[in-house]
Write an enzyme that holds these catalytic residues in place. Structure first.
Site, mmCIF file in Angstrom:
data_model
loop_
_atom_site.group_PDB
_atom_site.id
_atom_site.type_symbol
_atom_site.label_atom_id
_atom_site.label_comp_id
_atom_site.label_asym_id
_atom_site.label_seq_id
_atom_site.Cartn_x
_atom_site.Cartn_y
_atom_site.Cartn_z
ATOM 1 N N HIS A 1 0.770 -1.171 -0.243
ATOM 2 C CA HIS A 1 0.390 -0.003 -0.109
ATOM 3 C C HIS A 1 0.508 1.367 0.103
ATOM 4 C CE1 HIS A 1 -3.712 -2.590 1.400
ATOM 5 N NE2 HIS A 1 -3.872 -2.038 0.249
ATOM 6 N N ARG B 1 -15.481 -5.483 1.308
ATOM 7 C CA ARG B 1 -16.188 -3.780 1.347
ATOM 8 C C ARG B 1 -15.413 -3.331 0.016
ATOM 9 N NH1 ARG B 1 -10.789 -1.213 0.268
ATOM 10 N NH2 ARG B 1 -11.492 0.504 1.161
ATOM 11 N N TYR C 1 -3.712 10.153 -7.429
ATOM 12 C CA TYR C 1 -3.291 8.739 -7.225
ATOM 13 C C TYR C 1 -4.134 7.970 -8.397
ATOM 14 C CZ TYR C 1 -3.189 3.829 -4.941
ATOM 15 O OH TYR C 1 -3.475 3.230 -4.619
ATOM 16 N N LYS C 2 -5.433 8.005 -8.154
ATOM 17 C CA LYS C 2 -6.553 7.813 -9.165
ATOM 18 C C LYS C 2 -6.219 6.893 -10.501
ATOM 19 C CE LYS C 2 -9.931 7.000 -5.486
ATOM 20 N NZ LYS C 2 -10.481 4.996 -5.585
#
Lengths: 195, 316, 337
Positions: free
Chosen positions: C195, C225, C318-319
């Site tokens: 991560h 999730r 980031y995306k």
């Protein structure tokens, strides 16, 4: 001025000052090229009953160093060293320690070799890298490009211009890199020196 | 996420040491879940006055989960569970257990496994050893006990391990020099300890003195909850006040009062029973919260932890 | 499953992928609040939403089954290293195969069947016309490793995480439709290492809490999730490996085509304890829906507008949404007046 703050990417290694572990039964010091003064002084500090100094260097320089009584053992290539690794680690135990000095990819490559021999991370100590050289892992062709000091650098495998990130893999001893201009071929950022 | 309970029938009870009984359990109208070496189950016992819940390691080879075997040592300072198992449970009785949970799995990439077991602490390793033998990985066991009380399974261990089994019976004045054992262990060795706290601390201390990294030392962190001064718990949402007796855990007291708190290990390890604390001076006894979380005092693990103040308020 | 698998559609080149009305209706819309907030949002993976819900079964098999399996075969043919398993993860691979065969044959008996006689197993997958006799635990009786074999027959990406030292390690997996991360690169990393590039969440302590939760997941109590990002075109394989092939698509979004070209990409992530190996299975089941199809539900469009508008810049970057995020916000604004 460059920021002193560590990288925001948590996978980037952080190097703490080395302290010689006085309980060790076997210390191995491995340097890329010549042994620095700092490493020599660590070597002298070690009161370990069995200690070895090794240098891995591709040139013909004399590696003898003042103050270190025994001349370090010299290897021309990491691959030569790998051949002698089993006999080196055979007498080592859970108490033994390895001290590494050199560029970041050099140290992490050795780290991987010692891990494969059963060592755990706490037994392997690394100096701060002696240079800003990085190895790049190209996520497109999986080639590793060595000795890179800039971001935006060509991949030695596929030739693409790569963005060099701070996301580091210990296993690959390299940083995560991807094509910098994949979205827009004309949009190539300025080349920057890596820290 | 309290896992669903499994009804099991006790099919066999045998004495395996003067103070240890072994119980064989099979599923009632169902097969039992598979498990991995080092797993335990929580056994629920319906006593006269209260419900006991104790964690016991599964003893059998994980390859065969058609039955579960557990071993129970009669504890001198028992809070009731082991006494109940020894005196009240009979063959044919039905108990309920949780699905297996593993907080003490071996490290599969180890090149050698070095085990220190004390007394009934042999139990988690009974499921390790068959798998180590199958994988052909080097395994050495140092087994310490008082022969007049414990020391179960010596014969089967002898057959399995042969020259790598070392037995020390304190009732015969046999002692293990832990430091000597640890001194020359080859690279890639992982060390496992299960037994009294003194044994765990002894091995850890020897490792520190020898310069062995603590990351290769693994211990079953289970400790039975210890008694303490009685205190009161107030539930913020309802105003309900629950009395925690000297011998009860806070979790047991809350459960008895009808409050369902999710939980798995009841030993301060898994973190499932974590409760928010509104107010109160806490005596943290768990291994789950970090030191900074403990000093913050906003959370508590009621399975093992207690209060220093007479009254605490939980925000649940 | 009332939505029966449709004939193969493509997730590349001509992008023939489409959602039926039923698929739109059951889409796992991820925005539950009017403002974007970073959270762990884990819940127990138990059935909810009744018949036809994507949460009805452990693994959701839907109308895109054949298309996704065909897409996966292309990816693995091109680069077999999109599936990997370290030596100590062999048992976890069998755990995975067992979990999938048992749950699929129980939940979808019309498509899958499993017969077990001790370690002699017989598996049938009528959707892909597969029949296989094999010995459980004996890799030589399967055409490939159990992870590779079964991964090609189930929708979703799969990672098998080794649990040791109170941490999780990315030591095996089959990742052919990732939202821009590379299994080959992240292999062997710890939870916090893989991560590493995620902004904001480390300092918030989110990963520490998530890790404690994940390492405590017991057998038989899976958790789930939702995670999301945006993808240009209905492309499943948005991997770093293939970024040179799809990166340029981010520049093709215009105010005119944004509704058809931009897809909301939702991952239903399922975490399940493997009983024999103690590994943690991480399923990443990906759903794609165009903004145009989202707009068929005005409530969704309104809520998504608010979530997009309040998305922090570090996450936009980031995306990988930087180039077209504003076009998405502008398009969705009409549904939030």
């Amino acid at each position: 001025m460059q920021s002193e703050a560590p990288s925001a990417v948590t996978s980037r290694p952080v190097y703490a000052p080395i302290i010689i572990d006085s309980c060790s039964d076997n210390d191995v010091f491995i340097c890329e090229n010549l042994m620095s003064e700092q490493m020599q002084s660590l070597y002298l500090k070690s009161k370990c009953p069995a200690k070895t100094a090794l240098c891995i260097t591709s040139d013909d320089t004399d590696i003898a160093v003042d103050g270190v009584a025994e001349k370090p053992i010299k290897f021309q290539k990491i691959s030569d060293f790998l051949g002698s690794l089993p006999s080196l680690v055979k007498p080592m135990t859970l108490r033994s320690r390895v001290y590494l000095e050199g560029s970041e990819p050099f140290m992490w490559r050795l780290y991987g070799m010692f891990l494969a021999q059963g060592m755990v991370a706490e037994q392997i100590n690394m100096q701060s890298p002696v240079s800003n050289k990085r190895s790049l892992f190209c996520t497109h062709c999986f080639s590793v490009t060595d000795d890179v000091t800039t971001t935006v650098a060509p991949c030695s495998g596929c030739g693409r211009l790569l963005h060099v990130s701070d996301h580091f893999s210990k296993r690959h001893a390299a940083y995560f890199c991807y094509q910098v201009n994949a979205e827009d071929p004309n949009d190539v950022p300025q080349v920057q020196e890596l820290t | 996420m309290s896992a669903d309970k499994i009804q099991v029938k006790v099919t066999r009870i045998v004495d395996v040491a003067p103070k240890i009984k072994e119980f064989t359990l099979v599923g009632v109208n169902r097969t039992l879940p598979e498990f991995s070496p080092g797993s335990h189950v929580m056994v629920e016992m319906q006593g006269q006055e209260k419900t006991y819940r104790n964690a016991y390691s599964l003893l059998n080879d994980a390859l065969d989960s058609s039955e579960y075997r557990i071993a129970v040592r009669l504890q001198d300072e028992s809070r009731g569970g082991s006494v109940y198992m020894h005196q009240s449970v009979k063959e044919g009785d039905v108990l309920s257990v949780t699905p297996p949970m593993n907080l003490f799995a071996p490290l599969w990439h180890a090149k050698k496994h070095l085990i220190f077991a004390g007394g009934v602490g042999i139990t988690p390793f009974m499921s390790y050893i068959p798998e180590f033998l199958r994988q052909g990985v080097n395994c050495e066991l140092h087994y310490m006990f008082r022969g007049l009380q414990t020391g179960a399974y010596q014969e089967v261990l002898q057959q399995e391990l042969k020259t790598t089994l070392f037995i020390y019976d304190a009732d015969k004045e046999q002692r293990c020099d832990i430091k000597e054992v640890l001194k020359c262990q080859p690279l890639g060795t992982h060390v496992y300890i299960c037994g009294p706290e003194k044994l765990v601390e002894g091995v850890e201390q020897a490792a520190i003195e020898l310069g062995i990294p603590l990351s290769v030392i693994h211990s079953e962190a289970f400790a039975a909850p210890k008694p303490g001064t009685p205190f009161k718990v107030e539930i913020k949402s309802t105003g309900q006040v629950v009395q925690v007796g000297e011998q009860d855990t806070m979790l047991e007291a809350l459960e008895t009062a009808g409050l369902a708190i999710p939980n798995l290990c009841r030993a301060g390890v898994c973190g499932q029973c974590s409760c928010a604390v509104e107010q109160g001076d806490l005596d943290h006894r768990d291994n789950y919260l970090s030191d900074s979380e403990k000093s913050l005092g906003a959370m508590v693990m009621p399975c093992v932890s207690r209060a220093n103040s007479e009254r605490i308020i939980l925000d649940i | 499953m009332r939505v029966a698998p449709k004939p193969v559609q493509s997730f590349r080149d001509d992008f023939t992928y489409s959602n039926s009305d039923e698929a739109i209706e059951r889409f796992p819309f991820p925005f539950v609040e009017d403002e974007y907030r970073y959270s762990v949002n884990i819940e127990s993976h138990t059935p909810k939403g009744g018949t036809d819900s994507i949460y009805e079964h452990f693994i959701d098999i839907d109308e895109h089954y054949l298309s996704e399996m065909a897409e996966r075969a292309i990816v693995l043919e091109e680069n077999p290293r999109r599936c990997l398993s370290m030596g100590h993860m062999a048992l976890a691979g069998w755990d995975f195969l067992e979990r999938m065969m048992v749950s699929l044959s129980t939940d979808y008996p019309q498509y899958f069947s499993l017969r077990r006689d001790k370690d002699q197993w017989h598996w049938e997958n009528t959707l892909l016309d597969i029949q296989q006799d094999f010995v459980f635990g004996d890799e030589s009786t399967l055409p490939m490793s159990p992870l590779d074999y079964m991964g090609r027959q189930v929708q979703g990406d799969f990672a098998l995480l080794d649990q040791r030292d109170n941490d999780l390690f990315m030591d095996a997996g089959m990742i052919t439709c990732p939202a821009d991360w590379s299994l080959a690169f992240d292999a062997g990393m710890s939870f916090s290492e893989w991560h590493g590039p995620v902004p904001m969440a480390h300092s918030a302590g989110i990963f520490d809490r998530a890790l404690k939760y994940l390492t405590a997941i017991p057998i038989g109590s899976p958790a789930r999730r939702l995670n999301w990002t945006l993808t240009v075109n209905a492309r499943m394989d948005t991997s770093p490996e293939k970024y040179p092939d799809w990166g340029h698509e981010r520049t093709t979004v215009t105010a005119e085509n944004v509704a058809q070209k931009v897809y909301l990409r939702v991952e239903l992530q399922i975490m399940d304890r493997m009983p024999r190996s103690n590994a943690l299975l991480f399923v990443i089941r990906t759903y794609l829906i165009s903004l145009e199809d989202i707009a068929t539900n005005p409530e969704w469009a309104k809520r998504m507008h608010r979530a997009m508008k309040t998305l922090p810049q570090p996450l936009i970057d980031y995306k990988g949404l930087t180039r077209y995020h504003h076009l998405v916000v502008d398009y969705l604004a009409q549904f939030d007046r």
